[in-house]
Each structure stands twice: as structure tokens, then as C-alpha cells.
Scaffold this active site. Structure first.
Site: not given
Ligand SMILES: *[C@@H]1O[C@H](CO)[C@@H](O)[C@H](O)[C@H]1NC(C)=O
Ligand SMILES: *[C@@H]1O[C@H](CO)[C@@H](O)[C@H](O)[C@H]1NC(C)=O
Length: 460
Positions: A82-83
Site C-alpha cells: 500500500h502507499g
């Protein structure tokens, strides 16, 4: 919401930024904290590919080109973290404590310290708890565009609209939001109007660590499994860091606990990753301090997700088999018709990527990482700052070439050789042979089950 800057929008966007607002982020290199390369899993993706600082959509074509001109890409699987995200509630509480400590006790010895005390506002709140931030959405929007540029025949509008791209994610909000941002990046790139987002949630694949009983019992709930981290926390190296920070703040050493040191490091990393700021908090630590804290974090990942315990790696068996099943299926489909799943995008966690990389033998240092060999490990390959920043990605590309199928592996958009295979894109059967034992074994049920004697008797 800040729009993703696609090239055709760029002129307009740059113009409107100048007219209507002061840029919130100035990506010139001087705004980068001196310690930005040591943030481990809290590091910004741009630090591992610095050319992105000047142009976030740029792709180095020499890095993602086919093994040879006669090769044709037939399948791509990407496993992506994920970012950029907010701190967890637990770390936000630590940050809060550090903030009060500094406001109440530190002397005004430096301008940056006065800035912290008078200007900096504690803006983190506990409900932010690990959620994806806007920069994290951008991480995935931009990555999607770059991967589409690198692999245009696979990540294509045609494959996307005809469901030949599959999206799988962990159930965590930050992962679901990331996979949607990735799709949004593609929608914008291809100017797709009817925006449909579809993905499958699969925690067996993307959060296997929660389902592996042996891992939970032997590592997660084992008080001594991470003892090297505890030893290092009370090491001389760590003590020096505490002393130096206490000295800069002119507060009693006893108040600058290991937790508070960590909070300072986190704060600098979060202000940078989330807001692109070189915050005054970053002055609390210099590069030597950051290297110690980086090592502390690497130790934790090594013992909890990497080579420290065998079960860490083995817990990823399901994901490993899933990867090769997709590659086999694509190879089969290609031979007997057409590939129905050209692209698989799987979004998970650093805790998903590290065990798989370790299972596959990447970043395996000869000497284990321990509390006592910080200096000897300066040149270690197990360095999470380089391996798993936000939006870290493993990309496997299967090619049909004149000599047969070939497999290319890229970590964070840079090609990387498989351990002990001396070719940048070996024949697929060479890779399968190399991992033969794992392909025949590595049974999640078997590896993760607990011996009968240690199973709790629930009938008591
Ligand atoms: C692209 O990658 C090659 C090979 O690593 C490197 O030599 C070259 O400098 C890179 N180009 C850019 C613009 O970063
Ligand atoms: C807990 O961790 C220690 C230290 O790594 C290890 O020696 C021990 O075997 C682990 N306990 C269990 C039950 O696996």
C-alpha cells in the site's frame, strides 16, 4: 483531491498551481531531510528511485525492456505494498508524548527548537490510525501509469476494459484504497469515463501472516522471538543516540527513552512522507543516529518477517504457489490459445512482501542480523529502506522468446537477478527448477500447523 499529473494535463496544472495556490510540496532536493534514506518501511518511494523526484511519471526504459527484441510479454504479476499512510494509533500516542516532552522541558537553544515549540501544531489524531493518505493514493496512481508505460502490451486499455487484468487486495482500508487509486490512475491515463472499480479481497493471500498458527505462536506471541531488537534497544549504540538527542534538547537523559527517540524518528519520517516537509523535528537526529534506528527497524523485520525464523518465510507459501500457478496458467493459455489473465495486481503489506522475498532467497546475508553486529552489518543487503518503502513492488514478467519462456523480476521497477541464477531474465524452466523444492513442498497447512502437544485445549 489533488489530481494525478498526467503529461497532457501538466501545462494546465502547473499554470493553475501558480495562479491559485502556493504549492504545498516543493520537490526540490533541499527539502529532503538528511536522514531520508534510513526510514525503513516508513520511507518514501522516491528515495529508492530518485529520478522520480523531478518527474514522478518518468520511466527508465532501459530497465524494463524485454530480455531480447524477439521476446513478447505475455503475463505480469505485481505484488505491491500500500502507499504512504498515517501513523498507527499507538505511534500517534508516542508522538504526542514526545511533543509534550519537548514543549514542556526543552530549552530554546536553536531556532528549529523554537519553531517546534511555538509553531508546530500536533495535528495527528488517533482516528488516523494507519489509514492511507492522499500522497499514498498518488503513490499508486503514479505507479500504475509508470507500469503501463513500461509494459504497454500488458497493462493496456484493452486488457483493462476486457477484464484481463485482475485486482486482489488485503482487506485493510489502506490496501483497498491503494488498489482503487491504482485503477484510478489507469482510468485517467486512458480517459475512461465509465469508472468501475472491482477487486477481490483475499486475506489468505495478502495477509497470510494472520492465518499461520505456527507463526502466531512461535513469533508473534513469543516474548523472546524479537529479543535481538530488545537487546539492541539497550545497546551502547542506542544509548549514544539517546544522549545526543537529550543533549540537543537539554533535557535529562532519563526522559529521552528509546520510545521517545523512536517517536522523533517517526515524526521526521511522517512529516516528510505525508507532507513532503523537511520538518524541524528532523534536526533531532543526524545521519549517524538514523543509521542506528534504521538498524533497529531492520532487526525487527529480519526477526519478524525475514530470515530470523524459518516460519516467517514459510508462512508465505500460499502466495508463492499462487504466483507460480498464475505464471503456469499464462504459459499454458498462451500455448493453447490466448492468455485470459494478462495482468494480476495484488496489494498487501510490507509484511506480505518481505516473507515472500525471503522465501525466494533475496537479500540473504551470510551473517544473521543481531544486536551485537551493527558495525559489521553496515554493508548488509537486508535493508528495508531500499526494499520496502511505501508502494514497494515486486513485478514478475513472463516473456515468450525464441528460446522459450523467460521470467524477469523487478523490485521497485529495477531488474533484479534471482538468487544464484546468473541471467537477468532466465528461462522460466530454469527458475522453476531453481525453486523445485519449494514448488513440490512449501505446504501452508503443514508448515503453519502446530504440533498437537502445544495446541491449547479449548475444552478445559
Ligand atoms: C537508466 O538505467 C540505466 C541502467 O541502470 C542507467 O545507466 C541510466 O543512467 C538510467 N537513466 C536514467 C535517466 O536514470
Ligand atoms: C521463541 O523465540 C526464541 C528466540 O528466537 C526461540 O529460540 C524459541 O524457539 C521460540 N519459541 C517457540 C515456541 O518457538
Amino acid at each position: 483531491m489533488r489530481p494525478v499529473l498526467l503529461r497532457r494535463d501538466f501545462v494546465l496544472s502547473a499554470f493553475s498551481i501558480m495562479l491559485f495556490r502556493i504549492p504545498s510540496a516543493n520537490f526540490s532536493k533541499s527539502t529532503i531531510p538528511a536522514i531520508a534514506n534510513y526510514f525503513g518501511t516508513k520511507g518514501r518511494y522516491e528515495e529508492v528511485n530518485p529520478y522520480l523526484i523531478d518527474d514522478i511519471l518518468s520511466v527508465n526504459k532501459t530497465l524494463s525492456k524485454p530480455p531480447s527484441p524477439d521476446c513478447r510479454a505475455i503475463h505480469l504479476t505485481a505484488v505491491i505494498r500500500h502507499g504512504t499512510r498515517f501513523p498507527t494509533a499507538k505511534n500517534i500516542r508516542k508522538i504526542k508524548r514526545l511533543h509534550s516532552l519537548v514543549v514542556n522541558e526543552a530549552k530554546d537553544s536553536y531556532t528549529w527548537l523554537r519553531d517546534i515549540k511555538t509553531k508546530w501544531v500536533m495535528w495527528y489524531t488517533e482516528e488516523m490510525d494507519g489509514k492511507l493518505v492522499e500522497k499514498g493514493r498518488d503513490d499508486h496512481r503514479h505507479l500504475a501509469v509508470r507500469l503501463a508505460t513500461s509494459f504497454p502490451t500488458l497493462i493496456s486499455k484493452d486488457n483493462f476494459q476486457n477484464n484481463r487484468m485482475k485486482f486482489i487486495t488485503s482487506s485493510k482500508h489502506r490496501c483497498v484504497d491503494s488498489v482503487e487509486a491504482f485503477q484510478e490512475g489507469l482510468h485517467r491515463l486512458w480517459n475512461i469515463k465509465d469508472k468501475s472499480y472491482s477487486h477481490e479481497i483475499n486475506d489468505n493471500l495478502m495477509r497470510f501472516f494472520d492465518q499461520c498458527k505456527k507463526f502466531i505462536e512461535d513469533v508473534e506471541n513469543n516474548k523472546t522471538a524479537l529479543q535481538e531488537v530488545d537487546f539492541f534497544k539497550s545497546s551502547d549504540e542506542m544509548k549514544y543516540v539517546q544522549e545526543r538527542i537529550a543533549d540537543r534538547l537539554q533535557i535529562p537523559l532519563s526522559h529521552m527513552t528509546a520510545d521517545m527517540v523512536e517517536a522523533a524518528f517517526f515524526l521526521c519520517s511522517y512529516e516528510f512522507a505525508i507532507k513532503s516537509l523537511n520538518s524541524p523535528w528532523c534536526n533531532l537526529l543526524d545521519e549517524a543516529d538514523a543509521q542506528v534506528l534504521e538498524y533497529k527497524n531492520d532487526l525487527k523485520q529480519y526477526w519478524k518477517r525475514g530470515y530470523g525464523h524459518d516460519i516467517n518465510r514459510k508462512s508465505s507459501c500460499t502466495l508463492f504457489h499462487d504466483l507460480f500457478r498464475r505464471l503456469d496458467q499464462a504459459a499454458y493459455d498462451f500455448r493453447f490459445g490466448h492468455v485470459t489473465e494478462a495482468v494480476t495486481v495484488q496489494v498487501g503489506h510490507a509484511e506480505t512482501l518481505l516473507p515472500l522475498l525471503s522465501l525466494m532467497g533475496f537479500f540473504h546475508d551470510e551473517t544473521p542480523l543481531t544486536a551485537r553486529n551493527f558495525h559489521k552489518q553496515q554493508g548488509r543487503s537486508f535493508r528495508t529502506s531500499q526494499i520496502v518503502p511505501y508502494a514497494a513492488n515486486l513485478v514478475f514478467v513472463l516473456y515468450d522468446c525464441s528460446e522459450g519462456l523467460r521470467l524477469q523480476f523487478l523490485l521497485n521497477e529495477k531488474p533484479m537477478a534471482f538468487p544464484s541464477i546468473d541471467h537477468p531474465a532466465p528461462l522460466y524452466r530454469t527458475v522453476r527448477d531453481h525453486y523445485g523444492d519449494l514448488l513440490k513442498g512449501c505446504n501452508f497447512e503443514k508448515e503453519c500447523e502446530l504440533p498437537k502437544s502445544s495446541q491449547k485445549n479449548t475444552e478445559l
